[in-house]
Motif scaffolding. Structure first.
Motif, short mmCIF file in Angstrom:
data_model
loop_
_atom_site.label_atom_id
_atom_site.label_comp_id
_atom_site.label_asym_id
_atom_site.label_seq_id
_atom_site.Cartn_x
_atom_site.Cartn_y
_atom_site.Cartn_z
N SER A 242 0.85 -1.20 0.00
CA SER A 242 0.00 0.00 0.00
C SER A 242 0.88 1.24 0.00
O SER A 242 1.92 1.28 0.67
CB SER A 242 -0.92 0.01 1.22
OG SER A 242 -1.77 -1.13 1.24
N SER A 287 -10.62 7.50 1.73
CA SER A 287 -11.22 7.41 3.07
C SER A 287 -11.74 8.78 3.49
O SER A 287 -11.02 9.78 3.39
CB SER A 287 -10.20 6.90 4.08
OG SER A 287 -9.70 5.63 3.70
N ALA A 293 -15.05 5.11 11.49
CA ALA A 293 -13.77 4.56 11.03
C ALA A 293 -12.81 4.35 12.19
O ALA A 293 -12.05 3.39 12.21
CB ALA A 293 -13.15 5.49 9.99
N LYS A 294 -12.83 5.24 13.18
CA LYS A 294 -11.93 5.11 14.32
C LYS A 294 -12.33 3.96 15.23
O LYS A 294 -11.49 3.35 15.89
CB LYS A 294 -11.92 6.42 15.12
CG LYS A 294 -11.39 7.61 14.34
CD LYS A 294 -11.40 8.87 15.19
CE LYS A 294 -10.86 10.07 14.40
NZ LYS A 294 -10.87 11.31 15.22
N GLN A 296 -13.77 1.12 14.23
CA GLN A 296 -13.62 -0.19 13.58
C GLN A 296 -12.16 -0.63 13.57
O GLN A 296 -11.26 0.17 13.33
CB GLN A 296 -14.14 -0.11 12.13
CG GLN A 296 -15.64 0.11 12.02
CD GLN A 296 -16.42 -1.11 12.46
OE1 GLN A 296 -15.98 -2.23 12.31
NE2 GLN A 296 -17.61 -0.87 13.01
N PRO A 297 -11.92 -1.91 13.85
CA PRO A 297 -10.53 -2.40 13.79
C PRO A 297 -10.02 -2.42 12.36
O PRO A 297 -10.77 -2.65 11.42
CB PRO A 297 -10.64 -3.83 14.35
CG PRO A 297 -12.07 -4.23 14.09
CD PRO A 297 -12.87 -2.96 14.22
N LYS A 298 -8.73 -2.18 12.20
CA LYS A 298 -8.13 -2.18 10.87
C LYS A 298 -7.91 -3.62 10.40
O LYS A 298 -7.37 -4.44 11.13
CB LYS A 298 -6.78 -1.43 10.89
CG LYS A 298 -6.93 0.06 11.14
CD LYS A 298 -5.59 0.76 11.06
CE LYS A 298 -5.74 2.27 11.28
NZ LYS A 298 -4.44 2.96 11.21
N SER A 299 -8.34 -3.90 9.19
CA SER A 299 -8.14 -5.25 8.63
C SER A 299 -7.69 -5.10 7.19
O SER A 299 -6.68 -4.45 6.92
CB SER A 299 -9.43 -6.06 8.74
OG SER A 299 -10.52 -5.38 8.14
N ASP A 300 -8.43 -5.66 6.27
CA ASP A 300 -8.10 -5.54 4.84
C ASP A 300 -8.36 -4.11 4.39
O ASP A 300 -9.51 -3.65 4.40
CB ASP A 300 -8.95 -6.52 4.04
CG ASP A 300 -8.62 -6.50 2.55
OD1 ASP A 300 -7.73 -5.73 2.15
OD2 ASP A 300 -9.25 -7.27 1.80
N PRO A 301 -7.32 -3.38 3.97
CA PRO A 301 -7.52 -1.97 3.58
C PRO A 301 -8.31 -1.79 2.30
O PRO A 301 -8.72 -0.68 1.99
CB PRO A 301 -6.09 -1.44 3.43
CG PRO A 301 -5.27 -2.65 3.11
CD PRO A 301 -5.91 -3.78 3.86
N ARG A 305 -15.98 -0.37 2.87
CA ARG A 305 -16.38 0.20 4.16
C ARG A 305 -17.36 1.35 3.91
O ARG A 305 -17.37 1.96 2.84
CB ARG A 305 -15.16 0.73 4.92
CG ARG A 305 -14.15 -0.35 5.32
CD ARG A 305 -14.68 -1.19 6.48
NE ARG A 305 -13.65 -2.11 6.98
CZ ARG A 305 -13.52 -3.37 6.62
NH1 ARG A 305 -14.35 -3.87 5.71
NH2 ARG A 305 -12.59 -4.13 7.13
#
Length: 327
Positions: A242, A287, A293-294, A296-301, A305
């Motif tokens: 990324s 984004s 967004a804050k 939610q846990p970060k996973s597949d970018p 969403r």
């Protein structure tokens, strides 16, 4: 206490890159505190396409297959030194091994080295030193990299194919937050979707309008690996890397450059073989500012969403004669 004997394979090229028409050359380096007897020193080369299917992507029935039989590209062994003794100290034994002999029939194409999630194209050199029944054999393995030979490449550089794209609330296939959907946004740009492996992925992007502040714009490189399992084609898409091209709410109507370097071992020329294929895609993500967004846990970018806009474009990678290294 005696120092252990070590064996290493040292290639003639520091970058370890060769073409199938060239001999792989180097030295077998042996370091020993005392002399050792051996039953010949052999060097083997093994090139193969290793395919595997994970249960999560294949389903219950196909998961029993696990690892599919590898596709053999090259496998041969040569003797570099007949049986005898190696004196104490450091001994260097030169070698030269032809991957493809003149007039030899081609059973399988020499695909370029590639390390993916389910597909690995790998070439290994292994030095073996058998020492009889009473002594443990010595061995060392080194991976080298194969790139396409000149005869297989286009004579002239291939001009990049430029694709013009636009991203709005109406081009999204997933739901958006109400304020993003009703307020609207428009992002336009252009990107080279066919390019040389030696060149960066390039293009530009412009945020023409957005009612909600933007927090980040990112370019994601994706690989798409497909394997034929029985009568099914199992496809898995995974993230390679990324690159963030904008941080924060960018100025409207300002052109942002896209410049992404391609990682060599994680990418290769697009491959469309019988039992497998390796393709690539570019995913542009925008984004928007959101409290959700804050939380939610970060996973597949690249996963859809509510606070993100996405655009996926195919990417064809090629190699030209201009990409070849200098020997």
């Amino acid at each position: 206490m005696a120092t252990a004997t070590t064996v290493n394979v040292k290639l003639s090229r520091s970058n370890r890159i060769y073409r199938s028409s060239e001999p792989v050359e180097g030295k077998i380096v042996i370091k020993s505190a005392a002399s050792i007897s051996h039953q010949a020193i052999r060097l083997s080369v093994n090139g193969s396409v290793n395919l595997q299917v994970r249960g999560g992507s294949a389903g219950v029935i196909e998961s029993f297959y696990g690892v599919i039989k590898p596709i053999q590209i090259v496998k041969k062994t040569i003797e570099v030194k007949s049986s005898g003794k190696i004196p104490p100290g450091t001994t260097e034994i030169p070698f030269s091994l032809n991957l493809r002999e003149p007039g030899e029939g081609i059973v399988e194409k020499f695909y370029e080295t590639f390390h993916g999630t389910n597909i690995n194209i790998q070439y290994l050199l292994t030095a073996d030193i058998p020492r009889g029944y009473l002594h443990k054999p010595l061995s060392a393995t080194m991976e080298f990299i194969i790139e396409s030979g000149r005869v297989d490449l286009p004579e002239r550089p291939i001009p990049p194919e430029i694709v013009i794209f636009y991203i709005t609330q109406d081009t999204q296939r997933h739901p958006l937050l109400p304020d993003i959907k009703t307020g609207g946004f428009r992002v336009t740009g252009k990107l080279a979707t066919q390019c040389s492996l030696q060149d960066p992925l390039s293009g530009e992007l412009t945020v023409e309008a957005s009612s909600v502040p933007i927090t980040s714009i990112d370019i994601h490189l994706l690989r798409v690996e497909s394997i034929i399992v029985g009568e099914r084609i199992v496809t898995e898409t995974s993230l390679i890397q990324s690159t963030q091209i904008a941080d924060g709410d960018v100025c409207r109507n300002m052109t942002l450059p896209i410049y992404v370097l391609l990682p060599r071992l994680l990418m290769c020329p697009s491959v469309f073989a019988g039992p497998f294929s390796v393709e690539f895609k570019v995913c542009i993500t925008i984004s928007f500012k959101s409290k959700l967004a804050k939380a939610q846990p970060k996973s597949d970018p690249t996963a859809p969403r509510l606070w993100m806009a996405l655009e996926r474009l195919p990417l064809e990678l090629v190699r030209t004669k201009r990409d070849q290294f200098s020997c």
